[in-house]
Scaffold this motif. Sequence first.
Motif, PDB file in Angstrom:
ATOM      1  N   SER A   4       0.843  -1.194   0.000  1.00  0.00           N
ATOM      2  CA  SER A   4       0.000   0.000   0.000  1.00  0.00           C
ATOM      3  C   SER A   4       0.881   1.248   0.000  1.00  0.00           C
ATOM      4  O   SER A   4       2.048   1.201   0.387  1.00  0.00           O
ATOM      5  N   ASN A   5       0.334   2.350  -0.424  1.00  0.00           N
ATOM      6  CA  ASN A   5       1.083   3.612  -0.443  1.00  0.00           C
ATOM      7  C   ASN A   5       1.518   4.029   0.958  1.00  0.00           C
ATOM      8  O   ASN A   5       2.540   4.686   1.121  1.00  0.00           O
ATOM      9  N   ASN A   6       0.769   3.643   1.985  1.00  0.00           N
ATOM     10  CA  ASN A   6       1.140   3.983   3.361  1.00  0.00           C
ATOM     11  C   ASN A   6       2.405   3.255   3.794  1.00  0.00           C
ATOM     12  O   ASN A   6       3.104   3.714   4.688  1.00  0.00           O
ATOM     13  N   ASP A   7       2.702   2.096   3.195  1.00  0.00           N
ATOM     14  CA  ASP A   7       3.866   1.311   3.580  1.00  0.00           C
ATOM     15  C   ASP A   7       5.093   1.599   2.736  1.00  0.00           C
ATOM     16  O   ASP A   7       6.166   1.086   3.018  1.00  0.00           O
ATOM     17  N   LYS A   8       4.965   2.384   1.696  1.00  0.00           N
ATOM     18  CA  LYS A   8       6.093   2.687   0.824  1.00  0.00           C
ATOM     19  C   LYS A   8       6.935   3.809   1.410  1.00  0.00           C
ATOM     20  O   LYS A   8       6.411   4.734   2.022  1.00  0.00           O
ATOM     21  N   ILE A   9       8.264   3.691   1.239  1.00  0.00           N
ATOM     22  CA  ILE A   9       9.159   4.751   1.678  1.00  0.00           C
ATOM     23  C   ILE A   9      10.087   5.122   0.532  1.00  0.00           C
ATOM     24  O   ILE A   9      10.361   4.306  -0.346  1.00  0.00           O
ATOM     25  N   ALA A  10      10.557   6.342   0.546  1.00  0.00           N
ATOM     26  CA  ALA A  10      11.499   6.796  -0.478  1.00  0.00           C
ATOM     27  C   ALA A  10      12.880   6.247  -0.150  1.00  0.00           C
ATOM     28  O   ALA A  10      13.295   6.233   1.002  1.00  0.00           O
ATOM     29  N   MET A  11      13.595   5.777  -1.176  1.00  0.00           N
ATOM     30  CA  MET A  11      14.956   5.290  -0.992  1.00  0.00           C
ATOM     31  C   MET A  11      15.917   6.214  -1.715  1.00  0.00           C
ATOM     32  O   MET A  11      15.645   6.651  -2.830  1.00  0.00           O
ATOM     33  N   ILE A  12      17.024   6.489  -1.090  1.00  0.00           N
ATOM     34  CA  ILE A  12      18.042   7.337  -1.696  1.00  0.00           C
ATOM     35  C   ILE A  12      18.883   6.481  -2.625  1.00  0.00           C
ATOM     36  O   ILE A  12      19.371   5.427  -2.236  1.00  0.00           O
ATOM     37  N   GLY A  31      20.135  -2.030  14.998  1.00  0.00           N
ATOM     38  CA  GLY A  31      20.189  -0.617  14.666  1.00  0.00           C
ATOM     39  C   GLY A  31      19.190  -0.237  13.593  1.00  0.00           C
ATOM     40  O   GLY A  31      18.387  -1.047  13.146  1.00  0.00           O
ATOM     41  N   ILE A  32      19.266   1.019  13.172  1.00  0.00           N
ATOM     42  CA  ILE A  32      18.377   1.593  12.170  1.00  0.00           C
ATOM     43  C   ILE A  32      19.168   1.743  10.879  1.00  0.00           C
ATOM     44  O   ILE A  32      20.268   2.289  10.876  1.00  0.00           O
ATOM     45  N   TYR A  33      18.595   1.313   9.764  1.00  0.00           N
ATOM     46  CA  TYR A  33      19.245   1.403   8.456  1.00  0.00           C
ATOM     47  C   TYR A  33      18.464   2.387   7.584  1.00  0.00           C
ATOM     48  O   TYR A  33      17.271   2.212   7.356  1.00  0.00           O
ATOM     49  N   LEU A  34      19.156   3.431   7.120  1.00  0.00           N
ATOM     50  CA  LEU A  34      18.496   4.454   6.312  1.00  0.00           C
ATOM     51  C   LEU A  34      18.366   4.042   4.858  1.00  0.00           C
ATOM     52  O   LEU A  34      17.437   4.460   4.175  1.00  0.00           O
ATOM     53  N   LYS A  43      26.286  -0.710   8.276  1.00  0.00           N
ATOM     54  CA  LYS A  43      26.416   0.584   8.948  1.00  0.00           C
ATOM     55  C   LYS A  43      25.069   1.091   9.466  1.00  0.00           C
ATOM     56  O   LYS A  43      24.484   2.018   8.902  1.00  0.00           O
ATOM     57  N   PRO A  44      24.584   0.496  10.560  1.00  0.00           N
ATOM     58  CA  PRO A  44      23.318   0.985  11.120  1.00  0.00           C
ATOM     59  C   PRO A  44      23.535   2.200  12.019  1.00  0.00           C
ATOM     60  O   PRO A  44      24.639   2.424  12.516  1.00  0.00           O
ATOM     61  N   LEU A  45      22.479   2.974  12.211  1.00  0.00           N
ATOM     62  CA  LEU A  45      22.488   4.048  13.205  1.00  0.00           C
ATOM     63  C   LEU A  45      22.211   3.425  14.563  1.00  0.00           C
ATOM     64  O   LEU A  45      21.521   2.412  14.673  1.00  0.00           O
ATOM     65  N   LEU A  71       9.699   7.910   9.735  1.00  0.00           N
ATOM     66  CA  LEU A  71       9.220   7.386   8.454  1.00  0.00           C
ATOM     67  C   LEU A  71      10.330   7.231   7.425  1.00  0.00           C
ATOM     68  O   LEU A  71      10.168   6.482   6.466  1.00  0.00           O
ATOM     69  N   ASN A  72      11.444   7.922   7.586  1.00  0.00           N
ATOM     70  CA  ASN A  72      12.497   7.920   6.566  1.00  0.00           C
ATOM     71  C   ASN A  72      13.621   6.951   6.924  1.00  0.00           C
ATOM     72  O   ASN A  72      14.688   7.349   7.360  1.00  0.00           O
ATOM     73  N   TYR A  73      13.362   5.670   6.730  1.00  0.00           N
ATOM     74  CA  TYR A  73      14.354   4.640   6.974  1.00  0.00           C
ATOM     75  C   TYR A  73      14.088   3.470   6.034  1.00  0.00           C
ATOM     76  O   TYR A  73      12.987   3.315   5.500  1.00  0.00           O
TER      77      TYR A  73
END
Length: 83
Positions: A4-12, A31-34, A43-45, A71-73
């Motif tokens: 769904s569009n709610n579950d999509k995130i932008a990837m760099i 950790g958190i992966y961007l 390399k996680p945060l 939301l940005n991960y």
Amino acid sequence: MKTSNNDKIAMIFDTNQNAKSKTITVFPSKGIYLTYADVLNGKPLDDSNFEIKNIKERFHLLNITTDSEELNYYGFSDGEVFI
């Protein structure tokens, strides 16, 4: 199942990272992966300011410092499960 569009995130997109030349050989560390490249490079945060919650069958990453949902991960790991 369609995402769904709610579950999509932008990837760099990083032109310096050749994803085809690398594979994930070990389980991602806690950790958190961007980005996907962060997973490939291990390399996680630090996740000390974050909390992972399962709300209504969906995982959410909450920032404890700002008391808001992040939301940005790309994904996050507790050391045993990568989401």
